[in-house]
Design an enzyme around this catalytic site. Structure first.
Site, PDB file in Angstrom:
ATOM      1  N   HIS A 103      78.225  35.115  48.080  1.00 47.44           N
ATOM      2  CA  HIS A 103      79.226  36.063  47.123  1.00 47.44           C
ATOM      3  C   HIS A 103      79.237  37.512  47.754  1.00 47.44           C
ATOM      4  O   HIS A 103      80.450  38.058  47.682  1.00 47.44           O
ATOM      5  CB  HIS A 103      78.372  36.006  45.634  1.00 47.44           C
ATOM      6  CG  HIS A 103      79.267  36.663  44.667  1.00 47.44           C
ATOM      7  ND1 HIS A 103      78.841  38.013  44.198  1.00 47.44           N
ATOM      8  CD2 HIS A 103      80.243  36.463  43.938  1.00 47.44           C
ATOM      9  CE1 HIS A 103      79.731  38.243  43.304  1.00 47.44           C
ATOM     10  NE2 HIS A 103      80.553  37.707  43.098  1.00 47.44           N
ATOM     11  N   ASP A 154      83.731  34.728  42.589  1.00 49.10           N
ATOM     12  CA  ASP A 154      82.891  34.715  41.140  1.00 49.10           C
ATOM     13  C   ASP A 154      82.359  33.346  40.902  1.00 49.10           C
ATOM     14  O   ASP A 154      81.647  32.888  40.448  1.00 49.10           O
ATOM     15  CB  ASP A 154      83.328  35.502  40.062  1.00 49.10           C
ATOM     16  CG  ASP A 154      83.299  37.055  40.387  1.00 49.10           C
ATOM     17  OD1 ASP A 154      82.656  37.126  41.496  1.00 49.10           O
ATOM     18  OD2 ASP A 154      83.721  37.670  39.637  1.00 49.10           O
TER      19      ASP A 154
END
Length: 147
Positions: free
Chosen positions: A75, A121
């Site tokens: 991420h 996300d």
């Protein structure tokens, strides 16, 4: 003007002035938190993922210590690519998505900042849901374990 109305109007103005000094959470952070809550086990809160391993939370260094930490590492890199390659601001970028049937659908045209950040996300939240949470990896000594 009715004195009662004036009193209510004054109270609203004072509360708005006070609220002006409260920094807002970036919209994207709220979206990401909602995605995480949707994918993780019920007994966990999204906040338990904020200081986990070497990469979940602010910053990051060393090698990820497990699969969940690797989700955060990926991420972080995804956000980094969004910033450098696409000139996006992932922390403030708004986007549209839908939580449905245990998955997350990102909307928007491919290649747009909203879609890129949503995909970062989404991937992380789904990864969190698929990864084991190991209690001893919460609040670790990063100077010792993350070199």
């Amino acid at each position: 003007m009715n004195p009662a109305h004036l009193l209510v109007l004054s109270a609203v103005c004072v509360s708005l002035l006070g609220a002006a000094n409260i920094p807002p959470h970036p919209l994207n952070l709220k979206n990401f938190m909602e995605m995480i809550r949707y994918t993780i086990p019920c007994e966990k809160t999204w906040g338990e993922y904020a200081d986990y391993g070497c990469y979940c939370g602010a910053g990051g260094s060393g090698r990820p210590i497990d699969a969940l930490d690797r989700c955060c590492y990926v991420h972080d890199n995804c956000y980094g690519d969004a910033e450098t390659k696409h000139k996006c601001n992932p922390k403030t970028q708004s986007y549209s998505y839908k939580l449905t049937k245990r998955t997350i659908i990102c909307y928007g045209a491919a290649g747009t900042c909203g879609r890129i950040v949503c995909d970062c996300d989404r991937t992380a939240a789904l990864c969190f849901g698929d990864s084991e949470y190991i209690e001893r990896h919460k609040n670790i000594d990063t100077k010792r374990h993350c070199q």
